[in-house]
Design an enzyme around this catalytic site. Structure first.
Site, mmCIF file in Angstrom:
data_model
loop_
_atom_site.group_PDB
_atom_site.id
_atom_site.type_symbol
_atom_site.label_atom_id
_atom_site.label_comp_id
_atom_site.label_asym_id
_atom_site.label_seq_id
_atom_site.Cartn_x
_atom_site.Cartn_y
_atom_site.Cartn_z
ATOM 1 N N SER A 136 118.583 113.172 69.520
ATOM 2 C CA SER A 136 119.119 111.831 69.705
ATOM 3 C C SER A 136 120.476 111.703 69.034
ATOM 4 O O SER A 136 120.729 112.307 67.985
ATOM 5 C CB SER A 136 118.165 110.785 69.128
ATOM 6 O OG SER A 136 118.741 109.501 69.173
ATOM 7 N N SER A 137 121.329 110.887 69.654
ATOM 8 C CA SER A 137 122.626 110.593 69.042
ATOM 9 C C SER A 137 122.551 109.396 68.106
ATOM 10 O O SER A 137 123.525 109.070 67.427
ATOM 11 C CB SER A 137 123.655 110.310 70.147
ATOM 12 O OG SER A 137 123.245 109.183 70.915
#
Length: 477
Positions: free
Chosen positions: A324-325
């Site tokens: 995930s960013s």
């Protein structure tokens, strides 16, 4: 007429007119027209080396037959064979730039092969490219042939090569699941049906089950691939053999069998075979069967490894990249996910092949190019997917044995193992009370005096819950 000039181009002509061809190119005017007419996709012939190999083998077999019949000189036959041999060995594949998806039932592809082989043969014979008087794409390389028998034959040969390659990678994936089945053979867990707790099994049985359902497909794949070994060479345009001499078909098929070492056979009815593309449909369906099963397996891998703390978490997939960013620490099951998407593409390709297969009209199926593209693409995608799934996921899976044991200990479903001994009524009563009170099935059976602890432990022993057994145990009440 073909002429040369001093500008780095040669002039070639066809039915439509004249065109300049760069001297650096082995292909000729008809290939050039195909390049211009079919700017359709990113799928070009030179990205499918086994198809090109199939084309070269087909032309080599035809040249041998034509030489035996006196239709080619020894110099022409030898030069054509040498050119084909070089292409088979991987040379000049950049000279096959045409789009795989094309009109004309494959004529562009067939002429691409004819022109490249003819021009390379001319060089071998000591002539210039384009001097087709000495070796012509049509009169010599394509002698006794039509696109309508040479093109499908090349597809068959190329697809059989692809099948053999596919099976090597498929077998390695199956073996990877089998190894995990053995590694996890002693880890008891809960099996599930309809996403609900069912009965105990081992984690090893989960993985050996994956391997078994895939291994079952080997037979179907081989049966579908064997259809590729029946060809229609000698059919020429529509199956009547026009423009071919008596005995050509048999000689050509014998030559192809000798070149490949395969049991290649001539179709019993060349008219029927020339419009029939069912072998491509059948192989696409065999690939789809595998895709459906692999997709199911990847869904299970994602579900059973979900978590790490709030999911099922029975085992761990290798962490391949941050997931995930925005969510620190998140790791996603990216390898099963990409394999899922490959399976969807293969399933979609099968539909395309099916629709194109039913589009045959009269004595030919003009839609064969897209059928070939889909089947070749599906094989390549699945090979890459198999290797990625195996090396970046399955081989590195580790079990959460404690989590699996905890699930079994806390599960209501172990009452199923007691059912043959204490009866359905008692089992239902215990299960209901366990759900209402939160007590364990184990404790409630002892609390109600239904079984002795020794008998209960015998029934719930792991080895007695994962296979059929006969126990001589009677309930106390």
């Amino acid at each position: 007429m073909e002429t040369t000039n001093n500008t780095g181009f040669r002039v070639e002509s066809d039915l439509i007119g004249q065109r300049e061809i760069p001297d650096s190119d082995l292909y000729g005017v008809q290939t050039l027209r195909g390049i211009e007419n079919f700017e359709i996709s990113k799928f070009h012939l030179n990205e499918y080396p086994l198809f090109i190999k199939g084309l070269a083998i087909t032309k080599m077999g035809a040249a041998r037959a034509n030489y035996e019949l006196g239709l080619l000189t020894k110099q022409q036959a030898d030069a054509i064979e040498q050119a084909c041999r070089e292409i088979i060995d991987g040379k000049y594949h950049d000279q096959f730039p045409v789009d795989m998806i094309q009109g004309g039932a494959g004529t562009t592809t067939n002429m691409n092969a004819n022109e490249v082989i003819a021009n390379r043969a001319l060089e071998i014979m000591g002539h210039k490219r384009g001097e087709y008087t000495y070796c012509s794409p049509n009169d010599h390389v394509n002698c006794s042939q039509s696109t309508n028998d040479a093109y499908p034959t090349a597809i068959h040969i190329g697809m059989y090569f692809s099948h053999l390659r596919y099976m090597e990678h498929f077998e390695k994936l199956i073996e990877s699941f089998e190894r995990k089945g053995k590694e996890f053979a002693s880890i008891l867990k809960i099996g599930r049906t309809q996403l609900e707790d069912a009965v105990p099994m081992t984690l090893g049985q989960t993985f050996s089950g994956f391997a078994a359902i895939l291994r079952d497909e080997i037979k179907h794949l081989n049966e579908a691939a064997n259809d590729f070994l029946t060809i229609n060479m000698g059919a020429t345009a529509i199956g009547t053999g026009i423009c071919a001499e008596p005995g050509y078909a048999e000689k050509c098929v014998a030559a192809l069998a000798e070149i490949t070492g395969w049991d290649i056979k001539l179709s019993d009815n060349l008219v029927g075979a020339t419009s029939d593309t069912s072998c491509l449909v059948g192989y696409a369906s065999a690939l789809k069967r595998v895709a459906v099963k692999v997709n199911k397996i990847c869904n299970d891998l994602r579900l059973l490894a979900s978590g790490p703390r709030c999911g099922l978490g029975e085992f761990n997939l290798p962490a391949m990249q941050p997931g995930s960013s925005i969510m620190p620490g998140k790791v996603n099951p990216v390898i099963p996910e990409v394999m899922n998407q490959i399976c969807y593409k293969v399933i979609g390709n099968e539909l395309c092949v099916t629709m194109a297969g039913e589009a045959a009209q009269m004595e030919l199926n003009a839609m064969e190019p897209v059928m070939a593209q889909c089947d070749f693409e599906s094989v390549d995608l699945m090979i890459n997917g198999f290797d990625t799934l195996r090396t970046r996921c399955v081989d590195g899976i580790t079990a959460n044995a404690d989590r699996c044991r905890e699930e079994v200990r806390n599960s209501i479903c172990i009452v199923t193992a007691l059912n043959p001994v204490i009866g359905y009524k008692n089992s239902t009563k215990i299960a209901k009370e366990a759900l209402e009170t939160g007590k364990s099935v184990y404790d409630l059976v002892l609390e109600h005096g239904i079984l002795t602890q020794k008998d209960l432990d015998t029934i719930l022993a792991p080895e007695n819950m994962i296979k059929p057994v006969k126990l001589d145990i009677k309930p106390l009440k």
